[in-house]
Design a protein around this motif. Structure first.
Motif, PDB file in Angstrom:
ATOM      1  N   VAL A 271       0.812  -1.215   0.000  1.00 17.55           N
ATOM      2  CA  VAL A 271       0.000   0.000   0.000  1.00 17.55           C
ATOM      3  C   VAL A 271       0.852   1.274   0.000  1.00 17.55           C
ATOM      4  O   VAL A 271       0.347   2.367  -0.275  1.00 17.55           O
ATOM      5  CB  VAL A 271      -0.962   0.000   1.217  1.00 17.55           C
TER       6      VAL A 271
ATOM      7  N   ILE B 202      -3.293  -5.368  -3.896  1.00 17.74           N
ATOM      8  CA  ILE B 202      -3.132  -5.743  -2.489  1.00 17.74           C
ATOM      9  C   ILE B 202      -3.867  -7.039  -2.199  1.00 17.74           C
ATOM     10  O   ILE B 202      -3.328  -7.966  -1.579  1.00 17.74           O
ATOM     11  CB  ILE B 202      -3.634  -4.618  -1.566  1.00 17.74           C
TER      12      ILE B 202
ATOM     13  N   ARG C 222      -1.658  -9.712   6.946  1.00 18.55           N
ATOM     14  CA  ARG C 222      -1.925  -9.469   5.530  1.00 18.55           C
ATOM     15  C   ARG C 222      -3.247 -10.091   5.074  1.00 18.55           C
ATOM     16  O   ARG C 222      -4.057  -9.457   4.413  1.00 18.55           O
ATOM     17  CB  ARG C 222      -0.785 -10.051   4.675  1.00 18.55           C
TER      18      ARG C 222
END
Length: 528
Positions: free
Chosen positions: A257, A340, A387
Protein backbone atom coordinates in the motif's frame (compact mmCIF):
# COMPACT_ATOMS: atom_id res chain seq x y z
CA UNK A 1 -7.00 -4.62 59.43
CA UNK A 2 -3.63 -5.43 57.86
CA UNK A 3 -2.20 -3.71 54.78
CA UNK A 4 -2.80 -6.74 52.53
CA UNK A 5 -6.52 -6.57 53.44
CA UNK A 6 -6.58 -2.89 52.45
CA UNK A 7 -4.95 -3.71 49.11
CA UNK A 8 -7.64 -6.28 48.31
CA UNK A 9 -10.40 -3.90 49.43
CA UNK A 10 -8.91 -1.27 47.09
CA UNK A 11 -8.94 -3.76 44.21
CA UNK A 12 -12.56 -4.64 44.97
CA UNK A 13 -13.39 -0.95 45.06
CA UNK A 14 -11.92 -0.60 41.55
CA UNK A 15 -14.10 -3.46 40.27
CA UNK A 16 -11.33 -6.03 39.86
CA UNK A 17 -12.60 -9.55 39.11
CA UNK A 18 -9.38 -11.50 38.52
CA UNK A 19 -5.80 -11.48 39.76
CA UNK A 20 -3.37 -13.60 37.72
CA UNK A 21 -0.16 -14.77 39.34
CA UNK A 22 1.97 -17.07 41.45
CA UNK A 23 2.19 -16.82 45.23
CA UNK A 24 5.57 -16.63 46.96
CA UNK A 25 6.83 -16.26 50.51
CA UNK A 26 6.83 -12.47 50.26
CA UNK A 27 3.16 -12.36 49.15
CA UNK A 28 1.63 -14.87 51.56
CA UNK A 29 -0.31 -12.10 53.32
CA UNK A 30 -1.79 -11.02 49.98
CA UNK A 31 -2.81 -14.62 49.30
CA UNK A 32 -4.46 -14.80 52.72
CA UNK A 33 -6.40 -11.59 52.03
CA UNK A 34 -7.37 -12.72 48.53
CA UNK A 35 -8.77 -15.95 49.95
CA UNK A 36 -11.34 -13.91 51.91
CA UNK A 37 -12.57 -11.89 48.93
CA UNK A 38 -16.06 -12.62 47.60
CA UNK A 39 -15.49 -10.52 44.47
CA UNK A 40 -12.02 -11.41 43.18
CA UNK A 41 -10.91 -14.76 41.79
CA UNK A 42 -7.22 -15.56 42.04
CA UNK A 43 -5.99 -17.38 38.94
CA UNK A 44 -2.85 -19.25 39.91
CA UNK A 45 -0.82 -19.73 36.75
CA UNK A 46 2.19 -21.85 35.78
CA UNK A 47 4.60 -19.01 34.91
CA UNK A 48 4.58 -15.31 35.79
CA UNK A 49 5.04 -14.32 32.15
CA UNK A 50 1.76 -16.08 31.41
CA UNK A 51 0.10 -14.13 34.24
CA UNK A 52 1.17 -10.82 32.70
CA UNK A 53 0.00 -11.84 29.21
CA UNK A 54 -3.37 -12.90 30.66
CA UNK A 55 -3.73 -9.57 32.46
CA UNK A 56 -2.71 -7.72 29.29
CA UNK A 57 -5.36 -9.29 27.03
CA UNK A 58 -7.98 -9.23 29.76
CA UNK A 59 -7.35 -5.50 30.18
CA UNK A 60 -7.49 -4.59 26.51
CA UNK A 61 -10.71 -6.56 25.86
CA UNK A 62 -12.59 -5.70 29.06
CA UNK A 63 -11.27 -2.10 29.05
CA UNK A 64 -10.68 -2.58 32.76
CA UNK A 65 -7.29 -2.88 34.41
CA UNK A 66 -5.73 -6.34 34.29
CA UNK A 67 -3.95 -7.34 37.52
CA UNK A 68 -0.99 -9.70 37.84
CA UNK A 69 0.91 -10.76 40.94
CA UNK A 70 4.37 -12.12 41.67
CA UNK A 71 6.91 -12.40 44.42
CA UNK A 72 10.38 -10.85 44.41
CA UNK A 73 13.49 -11.71 42.37
CA UNK A 74 12.85 -14.27 39.62
CA UNK A 75 9.07 -13.98 40.08
CA UNK A 76 9.29 -10.27 39.29
CA UNK A 77 11.72 -10.62 36.41
CA UNK A 78 9.51 -13.34 34.90
CA UNK A 79 6.70 -10.77 34.80
CA UNK A 80 8.82 -8.21 32.98
CA UNK A 81 8.24 -9.34 29.37
CA UNK A 82 4.47 -9.34 29.81
CA UNK A 83 4.55 -5.99 31.61
CA UNK A 84 6.60 -4.46 28.78
CA UNK A 85 4.22 -6.01 26.24
CA UNK A 86 1.21 -4.34 27.88
CA UNK A 87 3.07 -1.03 28.03
CA UNK A 88 3.89 -1.00 24.32
CA UNK A 89 0.49 -2.39 23.30
CA UNK A 90 -1.24 0.25 25.47
CA UNK A 91 -3.13 -2.24 27.61
CA UNK A 92 -4.15 -1.14 31.14
CA UNK A 93 -2.27 -3.35 33.61
CA UNK A 94 -1.06 -3.21 37.21
CA UNK A 95 1.57 -5.57 38.58
CA UNK A 96 1.57 -6.22 42.34
CA UNK A 97 5.02 -7.43 43.33
CA UNK A 98 6.35 -8.68 46.64
CA UNK A 99 9.77 -7.55 47.83
CA UNK A 100 12.31 -8.24 50.56
CA UNK A 101 11.84 -6.64 53.94
CA UNK A 102 13.17 -3.10 54.19
CA UNK A 103 16.11 -4.15 56.36
CA UNK A 104 17.28 -6.49 53.54
CA UNK A 105 17.22 -3.84 50.81
CA UNK A 106 20.47 -2.10 51.69
CA UNK A 107 23.10 -4.86 51.95
CA UNK A 108 23.56 -7.55 49.31
CA UNK A 109 20.71 -9.95 50.01
CA UNK A 110 19.20 -13.24 48.83
CA UNK A 111 16.88 -12.76 45.80
CA UNK A 112 16.91 -8.98 46.22
CA UNK A 113 16.95 -6.78 43.13
CA UNK A 114 15.84 -3.18 42.82
CA UNK A 115 12.53 -4.04 41.16
CA UNK A 116 11.38 -0.43 40.95
CA UNK A 117 14.38 0.54 38.83
CA UNK A 118 14.16 -2.60 36.69
CA UNK A 119 10.51 -1.89 35.87
CA UNK A 120 10.80 1.87 35.30
CA UNK A 121 11.60 1.68 31.56
CA UNK A 122 8.75 -0.80 30.99
CA UNK A 123 5.95 1.04 32.83
CA UNK A 124 4.14 4.36 33.09
CA UNK A 125 4.94 4.35 36.80
CA UNK A 126 6.98 2.06 39.04
CA UNK A 127 6.96 2.57 42.79
CA UNK A 128 7.53 0.91 46.15
CA UNK A 129 5.07 1.57 48.97
CA UNK A 130 6.79 1.86 52.34
CA UNK A 131 4.16 3.77 54.35
CA UNK A 132 0.96 1.87 55.23
CA UNK A 133 -1.04 5.10 55.23
CA UNK A 134 -0.33 5.70 51.53
CA UNK A 135 -1.59 2.35 50.24
CA UNK A 136 -5.03 3.56 49.13
CA UNK A 137 -3.79 6.74 47.47
CA UNK A 138 -1.06 4.90 45.59
CA UNK A 139 -3.43 2.20 44.34
CA UNK A 140 -5.97 4.81 43.21
CA UNK A 141 -3.17 6.65 41.37
CA UNK A 142 -2.02 3.39 39.78
CA UNK A 143 -5.48 2.62 38.39
CA UNK A 144 -5.86 6.15 37.06
CA UNK A 145 -2.49 6.07 35.32
CA UNK A 146 -2.99 2.58 33.91
CA UNK A 147 -6.28 3.60 32.23
CA UNK A 148 -5.37 7.18 31.25
CA UNK A 149 -4.72 7.52 27.52
CA UNK A 150 -2.57 6.09 26.35
CA UNK A 151 -3.08 3.16 28.75
CA UNK A 152 -0.15 1.08 29.93
CA UNK A 153 1.54 -0.74 32.78
CA UNK A 154 2.10 0.22 36.40
CA UNK A 155 4.25 -1.70 38.90
CA UNK A 156 3.62 -1.48 42.66
CA UNK A 157 6.17 -3.12 44.94
CA UNK A 158 5.33 -4.12 48.52
CA UNK A 159 8.04 -5.05 51.06
CA UNK A 160 7.09 -8.25 52.86
CA UNK A 161 7.02 -6.63 56.31
CA UNK A 162 4.60 -3.91 55.13
CA UNK A 163 1.85 -6.35 54.13
CA UNK A 164 1.27 -7.66 57.66
CA UNK A 165 1.22 -4.26 59.39
CA UNK A 166 -2.03 -2.95 60.84
CA UNK A 167 -3.61 0.15 59.29
CA UNK A 168 -6.87 2.08 59.20
CA UNK A 169 -6.37 3.09 55.54
CA UNK A 170 -9.53 2.82 53.41
CA UNK A 171 -10.19 2.71 49.65
CA UNK A 172 -10.64 6.07 47.92
CA UNK A 173 -13.59 6.97 45.68
CA UNK A 174 -13.16 5.99 42.02
CA UNK A 175 -13.33 9.12 39.90
CA UNK A 176 -13.95 9.12 36.14
CA UNK A 177 -10.95 9.68 33.86
CA UNK A 178 -11.03 13.28 32.56
CA UNK A 179 -11.37 13.71 28.79
CA UNK A 180 -9.90 16.50 26.71
CA UNK A 181 -10.92 17.63 23.24
CA UNK A 182 -9.23 19.95 20.75
CA UNK A 183 -10.52 23.52 20.84
CA UNK A 184 -12.89 24.71 18.14
CA UNK A 185 -10.26 26.75 16.30
CA UNK A 186 -8.04 23.70 15.87
CA UNK A 187 -10.96 21.58 14.70
CA UNK A 188 -12.07 24.17 12.14
CA UNK A 189 -8.50 24.49 10.88
CA UNK A 190 -8.31 20.69 10.57
CA UNK A 191 -11.57 20.63 8.65
CA UNK A 192 -10.28 23.36 6.33
CA UNK A 193 -7.09 21.33 5.73
CA UNK A 194 -9.21 18.31 4.74
CA UNK A 195 -11.45 20.43 2.51
CA UNK A 196 -8.45 21.88 0.68
CA UNK A 197 -6.90 18.49 0.04
CA UNK A 198 -7.51 16.60 -3.20
CA UNK A 199 -6.13 13.18 -2.31
CA UNK A 200 -6.44 12.53 1.43
CA UNK A 201 -5.50 9.06 2.74
CA UNK A 202 -6.59 7.79 6.18
CA UNK A 203 -4.23 5.70 8.32
CA UNK A 204 -6.14 4.15 11.20
CA UNK A 205 -4.67 2.83 14.45
CA UNK A 206 -5.81 0.92 17.51
CA UNK A 207 -6.62 4.10 19.44
CA UNK A 208 -9.88 4.29 17.48
CA UNK A 209 -10.94 0.95 18.99
CA UNK A 210 -9.63 1.77 22.47
CA UNK A 211 -11.61 5.00 22.58
CA UNK A 212 -14.80 3.46 21.20
CA UNK A 213 -14.72 5.72 18.13
CA UNK A 214 -15.35 3.07 15.45
CA UNK A 215 -18.87 4.22 14.53
CA UNK A 216 -17.78 7.85 14.30
CA UNK A 217 -14.82 6.95 12.11
CA UNK A 218 -16.95 4.79 9.82
CA UNK A 219 -19.34 7.74 9.37
CA UNK A 220 -16.43 10.04 8.57
CA UNK A 221 -14.95 7.54 6.07
CA UNK A 222 -18.28 7.08 4.31
CA UNK A 223 -18.58 10.83 3.82
CA UNK A 224 -14.96 11.39 2.76
CA UNK A 225 -14.80 8.30 0.49
CA UNK A 226 -10.99 8.40 0.50
CA UNK A 227 -8.66 5.36 0.78
CA UNK A 228 -8.10 3.87 4.25
CA UNK A 229 -5.39 1.54 5.58
CA UNK A 230 -5.25 -0.06 9.03
CA UNK A 231 -2.40 -0.80 11.39
CA UNK A 232 -2.10 -4.46 12.42
CA UNK A 233 -4.04 -3.91 15.64
CA UNK A 234 -6.80 -1.83 14.03
CA UNK A 235 -7.98 -4.45 11.54
CA UNK A 236 -11.73 -4.93 11.36
CA UNK A 237 -12.73 -1.27 11.51
CA UNK A 238 -13.73 -1.45 7.84
CA UNK A 239 -15.25 -4.62 6.37
CA UNK A 240 -13.29 -6.42 3.67
CA UNK A 241 -15.82 -5.42 0.98
CA UNK A 242 -15.73 -1.67 1.73
CA UNK A 243 -14.45 0.18 -1.38
CA UNK A 244 -12.27 2.47 0.76
CA UNK A 245 -10.53 -0.45 2.47
CA UNK A 246 -6.89 -0.70 1.39
CA UNK A 247 -6.28 -3.17 4.19
CA UNK A 248 -3.07 -3.12 6.24
CA UNK A 249 0.11 -1.03 6.40
CA UNK A 250 3.25 -1.26 8.54
CA UNK A 251 5.12 -4.24 7.06
CA UNK A 252 8.90 -4.07 6.99
CA UNK A 253 8.87 -5.87 3.63
CA UNK A 254 6.38 -6.00 0.75
CA UNK A 255 4.19 -3.20 2.09
CA UNK A 256 2.12 -2.98 -1.07
CA UNK A 257 0.00 0.00 0.00
CA UNK A 258 3.00 2.36 0.44
CA UNK A 259 2.96 3.69 -3.17
CA UNK A 260 -0.70 4.61 -2.71
CA UNK A 261 0.11 6.46 0.51
CA UNK A 262 2.85 8.28 -1.40
CA UNK A 263 0.31 9.57 -3.97
CA UNK A 264 -1.72 11.35 -1.29
CA UNK A 265 -1.47 15.06 -0.59
CA UNK A 266 -2.62 14.67 3.05
CA UNK A 267 -2.42 11.82 5.54
CA UNK A 268 -5.10 11.69 8.23
CA UNK A 269 -3.58 9.53 10.97
CA UNK A 270 -6.24 8.60 13.50
CA UNK A 271 -5.42 6.83 16.76
CA UNK A 272 -2.15 5.46 15.39
CA UNK A 273 0.38 4.09 17.91
CA UNK A 274 3.89 4.77 16.62
CA UNK A 275 5.20 1.65 18.32
CA UNK A 276 3.63 -0.42 15.52
CA UNK A 277 5.67 1.04 12.65
CA UNK A 278 7.77 4.22 12.27
CA UNK A 279 6.61 6.75 9.64
CA UNK A 280 9.83 6.40 7.63
CA UNK A 281 8.59 2.90 6.67
CA UNK A 282 5.33 4.07 5.12
CA UNK A 283 5.59 7.84 4.51
CA UNK A 284 8.64 7.76 2.29
CA UNK A 285 7.31 10.69 0.24
CA UNK A 286 6.95 12.83 3.40
CA UNK A 287 3.28 13.59 2.74
CA UNK A 288 1.87 16.27 5.11
CA UNK A 289 0.02 14.91 8.14
CA UNK A 290 -3.16 15.79 10.04
CA UNK A 291 -2.59 14.10 13.42
CA UNK A 292 -5.68 13.01 15.39
CA UNK A 293 -4.80 11.23 18.60
CA UNK A 294 -4.95 11.38 22.38
CA UNK A 295 -1.30 12.50 22.61
CA UNK A 296 0.86 14.92 20.60
CA UNK A 297 2.77 13.68 17.59
CA UNK A 298 6.40 12.64 17.50
CA UNK A 299 7.26 14.96 14.64
CA UNK A 300 10.17 14.18 12.32
CA UNK A 301 10.95 14.58 8.62
CA UNK A 302 8.77 11.56 7.77
CA UNK A 303 5.89 12.82 9.89
CA UNK A 304 5.53 16.48 8.81
CA UNK A 305 2.53 17.45 10.91
CA UNK A 306 0.44 20.42 9.78
CA UNK A 307 -2.23 20.29 12.51
CA UNK A 308 -2.58 18.24 15.70
CA UNK A 309 -6.06 17.42 17.02
CA UNK A 310 -5.14 16.22 20.50
CA UNK A 311 -7.81 14.73 22.73
CA UNK A 312 -10.57 12.17 22.81
CA UNK A 313 -10.78 10.65 19.32
CA UNK A 314 -14.49 9.86 19.56
CA UNK A 315 -15.37 13.47 20.38
CA UNK A 316 -12.95 14.79 17.76
CA UNK A 317 -14.67 12.75 15.06
CA UNK A 318 -18.11 13.71 16.36
CA UNK A 319 -17.16 17.36 15.89
CA UNK A 320 -15.85 16.76 12.36
CA UNK A 321 -18.96 14.79 11.45
CA UNK A 322 -21.13 17.80 12.29
CA UNK A 323 -19.33 19.88 9.68
CA UNK A 324 -20.05 19.64 5.96
CA UNK A 325 -17.14 17.73 4.47
CA UNK A 326 -16.80 17.30 0.73
CA UNK A 327 -16.32 13.80 -0.61
CA UNK A 328 -12.78 13.14 -1.82
CA UNK A 329 -13.12 9.93 -3.83
CA UNK A 330 -9.87 9.06 -5.54
CA UNK A 331 -8.17 5.85 -6.53
CA UNK A 332 -4.42 5.17 -6.23
CA UNK A 333 -2.76 4.20 -9.50
CA UNK A 334 -2.25 0.70 -10.78
CA UNK A 335 -5.43 -0.96 -9.48
CA UNK A 336 -3.75 -0.87 -6.07
CA UNK A 337 -6.67 -2.32 -4.10
CA UNK A 338 -6.89 -5.34 -6.40
CA UNK A 339 -3.13 -5.74 -6.30
CA UNK A 340 -3.13 -5.74 -2.49
CA UNK A 341 -5.91 -8.33 -2.42
CA UNK A 342 -4.00 -10.55 -4.82
CA UNK A 343 -0.57 -10.22 -3.21
CA UNK A 344 -1.90 -10.60 0.34
CA UNK A 345 -4.17 -13.49 -0.78
CA UNK A 346 -7.17 -11.81 0.82
CA UNK A 347 -9.70 -13.64 -1.37
CA UNK A 348 -9.67 -17.42 -1.36
CA UNK A 349 -9.15 -19.28 -4.61
CA UNK A 350 -11.37 -22.35 -4.44
CA UNK A 351 -9.31 -24.17 -7.08
CA UNK A 352 -6.19 -23.96 -4.92
CA UNK A 353 -6.34 -26.34 -1.95
CA UNK A 354 -2.64 -26.26 -1.04
CA UNK A 355 -1.85 -26.50 2.66
CA UNK A 356 -0.50 -23.03 3.36
CA UNK A 357 -0.99 -20.70 6.31
CA UNK A 358 -2.97 -18.37 4.03
CA UNK A 359 -5.47 -21.11 3.14
CA UNK A 360 -5.68 -22.15 6.79
CA UNK A 361 -6.58 -18.53 7.57
CA UNK A 362 -9.29 -18.54 4.89
CA UNK A 363 -10.80 -21.65 6.47
CA UNK A 364 -10.82 -19.93 9.86
CA UNK A 365 -12.28 -16.71 8.43
CA UNK A 366 -15.08 -18.58 6.65
CA UNK A 367 -15.92 -20.90 9.56
CA UNK A 368 -16.00 -18.68 12.65
CA UNK A 369 -18.90 -16.58 13.97
CA UNK A 370 -18.61 -12.79 13.54
CA UNK A 371 -17.80 -12.10 17.19
CA UNK A 372 -14.95 -14.64 17.43
CA UNK A 373 -11.78 -13.33 19.08
CA UNK A 374 -8.64 -14.44 17.23
CA UNK A 375 -5.31 -14.05 19.02
CA UNK A 376 -2.06 -14.25 17.09
CA UNK A 377 1.29 -15.20 18.51
CA UNK A 378 4.46 -13.80 16.93
CA UNK A 379 6.20 -15.38 13.95
CA UNK A 380 5.76 -15.84 10.21
CA UNK A 381 2.11 -16.68 10.78
CA UNK A 382 1.60 -13.23 12.38
CA UNK A 383 2.69 -11.55 9.15
CA UNK A 384 0.30 -13.79 7.21
CA UNK A 385 -2.53 -12.96 9.60
CA UNK A 386 -1.83 -9.23 9.33
CA UNK A 387 -1.92 -9.47 5.53
CA UNK A 388 -4.52 -12.12 4.78
CA UNK A 389 -6.98 -12.58 7.65
CA UNK A 390 -9.93 -10.16 7.66
CA UNK A 391 -11.86 -9.96 10.96
CA UNK A 392 -15.52 -9.18 10.64
CA UNK A 393 -15.64 -6.86 13.67
CA UNK A 394 -13.15 -4.37 15.14
CA UNK A 395 -11.24 -5.36 18.26
CA UNK A 396 -11.71 -9.08 17.58
CA UNK A 397 -8.18 -9.66 16.23
CA UNK A 398 -5.48 -9.37 18.89
CA UNK A 399 -1.99 -9.12 17.41
CA UNK A 400 1.04 -8.44 19.59
CA UNK A 401 2.79 -5.79 17.49
CA UNK A 402 4.31 -3.40 20.00
CA UNK A 403 6.80 -5.54 21.87
CA UNK A 404 5.85 -8.45 19.55
CA UNK A 405 6.61 -11.13 22.11
CA UNK A 406 6.54 -14.84 21.32
CA UNK A 407 4.60 -16.98 23.80
CA UNK A 408 1.75 -14.45 23.96
CA UNK A 409 -1.15 -16.36 22.41
CA UNK A 410 -1.99 -19.26 24.76
CA UNK A 411 -2.06 -17.21 27.99
CA UNK A 412 -3.67 -14.37 26.02
CA UNK A 413 -6.52 -16.70 25.08
CA UNK A 414 -7.17 -17.33 28.79
CA UNK A 415 -7.37 -13.58 29.42
CA UNK A 416 -9.65 -13.17 26.40
CA UNK A 417 -12.05 -15.91 27.47
CA UNK A 418 -12.34 -14.49 30.99
CA UNK A 419 -12.95 -10.99 29.61
CA UNK A 420 -15.48 -12.20 27.01
CA UNK A 421 -16.91 -15.50 28.28
CA UNK A 422 -19.73 -15.62 25.72
CA UNK A 423 -17.54 -15.13 22.64
CA UNK A 424 -15.58 -17.88 20.84
CA UNK A 425 -11.79 -17.59 21.17
CA UNK A 426 -9.15 -19.02 18.83
CA UNK A 427 -5.43 -18.60 19.34
CA UNK A 428 -2.99 -19.18 16.51
CA UNK A 429 0.61 -19.86 17.44
CA UNK A 430 3.75 -21.22 15.89
CA UNK A 431 5.63 -24.16 17.33
CA UNK A 432 8.25 -21.79 18.72
CA UNK A 433 5.81 -19.58 20.63
CA UNK A 434 3.55 -22.47 21.67
CA UNK A 435 6.13 -24.23 23.83
CA UNK A 436 7.11 -21.01 25.60
CA UNK A 437 3.88 -20.99 27.62
CA UNK A 438 2.33 -24.38 26.80
CA UNK A 439 1.99 -25.12 30.52
CA UNK A 440 -0.85 -22.58 30.76
CA UNK A 441 -3.08 -25.16 29.07
CA UNK A 442 -3.32 -26.70 32.53
CA UNK A 443 -4.50 -23.33 33.85
CA UNK A 444 -7.17 -23.11 31.14
CA UNK A 445 -8.35 -26.65 31.77
CA UNK A 446 -8.51 -26.09 35.53
CA UNK A 447 -10.65 -23.00 34.93
CA UNK A 448 -12.91 -24.90 32.54
CA UNK A 449 -12.37 -22.45 29.70
CA UNK A 450 -13.33 -23.58 26.17
CA UNK A 451 -11.21 -22.25 23.32
CA UNK A 452 -9.25 -23.51 20.30
CA UNK A 453 -5.47 -23.56 20.00
CA UNK A 454 -4.04 -23.87 16.49
CA UNK A 455 -0.34 -24.76 16.43
CA UNK A 456 1.54 -24.29 13.15
CA UNK A 457 4.17 -27.04 13.25
CA UNK A 458 6.99 -26.56 10.76
CA UNK A 459 9.95 -27.26 13.12
CA UNK A 460 11.54 -23.85 12.61
CA UNK A 461 11.42 -20.16 13.35
CA UNK A 462 10.21 -19.63 9.81
CA UNK A 463 10.46 -15.84 9.67
CA UNK A 464 14.10 -15.94 10.77
CA UNK A 465 14.87 -18.80 8.37
CA UNK A 466 13.35 -16.82 5.48
CA UNK A 467 15.26 -13.67 6.41
CA UNK A 468 18.61 -15.47 6.72
CA UNK A 469 18.18 -17.31 3.42
CA UNK A 470 17.36 -14.02 1.73
CA UNK A 471 20.40 -12.30 3.25
CA UNK A 472 23.00 -15.06 3.42
CA UNK A 473 21.72 -17.84 1.17
CA UNK A 474 21.33 -20.23 4.09
CA UNK A 475 19.93 -20.35 7.62
CA UNK A 476 21.53 -21.17 10.94
CA UNK A 477 20.26 -21.86 14.47
CA UNK A 478 16.55 -21.50 13.75
CA UNK A 479 15.37 -25.10 13.27
CA UNK A 480 14.54 -27.70 15.92
CA UNK A 481 12.68 -30.89 16.70
CA UNK A 482 9.18 -30.77 18.14
CA UNK A 483 7.16 -33.03 20.39
CA UNK A 484 3.95 -34.54 19.13
CA UNK A 485 1.73 -31.57 19.99
CA UNK A 486 -1.50 -33.57 19.78
CA UNK A 487 -0.16 -36.19 22.21
CA UNK A 488 1.25 -33.47 24.45
CA UNK A 489 -2.20 -31.86 24.54
CA UNK A 490 -3.74 -35.20 25.49
CA UNK A 491 -1.28 -35.45 28.41
CA UNK A 492 -2.79 -32.20 29.73
CA UNK A 493 -6.23 -33.80 29.58
CA UNK A 494 -7.46 -31.90 26.52
CA UNK A 495 -8.26 -33.06 23.01
CA UNK A 496 -5.39 -32.92 20.52
CA UNK A 497 -5.97 -33.49 16.78
CA UNK A 498 -3.59 -33.38 13.81
CA UNK A 499 -4.38 -31.91 10.41
CA UNK A 500 -2.13 -32.94 7.51
CA UNK A 501 -4.02 -31.21 4.70
CA UNK A 502 -6.56 -28.44 4.16
CA UNK A 503 -9.61 -30.72 3.98
CA UNK A 504 -8.68 -32.34 7.31
CA UNK A 505 -8.16 -28.95 8.92
CA UNK A 506 -11.44 -27.56 7.63
CA UNK A 507 -13.43 -30.54 8.92
CA UNK A 508 -11.66 -30.58 12.29
CA UNK A 509 -12.21 -26.85 12.81
CA UNK A 510 -15.93 -27.03 11.97
CA UNK A 511 -16.49 -29.91 14.40
CA UNK A 512 -14.43 -28.16 17.09
CA UNK A 513 -16.49 -24.98 16.78
CA UNK A 514 -19.75 -26.95 16.99
CA UNK A 515 -18.72 -28.99 20.03
CA UNK A 516 -16.50 -26.50 21.87
CA UNK A 517 -16.83 -27.21 25.60
CA UNK A 518 -13.15 -27.36 26.57
CA UNK A 519 -9.74 -26.47 25.23
CA UNK A 520 -9.06 -28.18 21.90
CA UNK A 521 -5.66 -28.17 20.21
CA UNK A 522 -5.33 -28.55 16.45
CA UNK A 523 -1.81 -29.31 15.27
CA UNK A 524 -1.31 -28.09 11.70
CA UNK A 525 1.53 -30.21 10.30
CA UNK A 526 3.21 -28.17 7.58
CA UNK A 527 5.60 -29.72 5.05
CA UNK A 528 8.92 -27.87 4.82
Amino acid sequence: MKVSDVIIHCLENEGVKYVFGIIGKETLDLADSLSKSNHIQFVNVRHEQGAAFMADVYGRLSKEVGICLSTLGPGATNLLTGIANAQLEHSPLIALIGQARMNRQHPESHQYLDIVKIFEPATKWSTQIIDAQTVSSNIRKAFKLAKLEKPGSVAIVFPENLLSLGTDNNPLPVMPIPESVPDNEVMIAAHSLIQNSKKPFLLVGNGVIRQDAVNELQTFINVLQAPVAHSFMAKGILPKEHPSNYFTFGFSENDVVVPGIGEADLLLTTGFDFVESPPKNWNKMKVPVLHMDSLPANIDEYYPTKIECIGNIKKTLQFLNKLETSAKPWTPAGNLRDRIMNEYQINDEEKDRSFTIEHVLHCIEQSIPRDTIVISDVGAHKVAIARTFQPKNPGRLIISNGLASMGFAIPGAIGAKLACPDEPVICITGDGGALMNFAEIETARRLGLPFIIIVINDSMLKLEVQQMIKRYGESYGATFQNPDFALLAESFGIKGIKAHNLDEFENILKVALQTLKEVILIEVVMQN
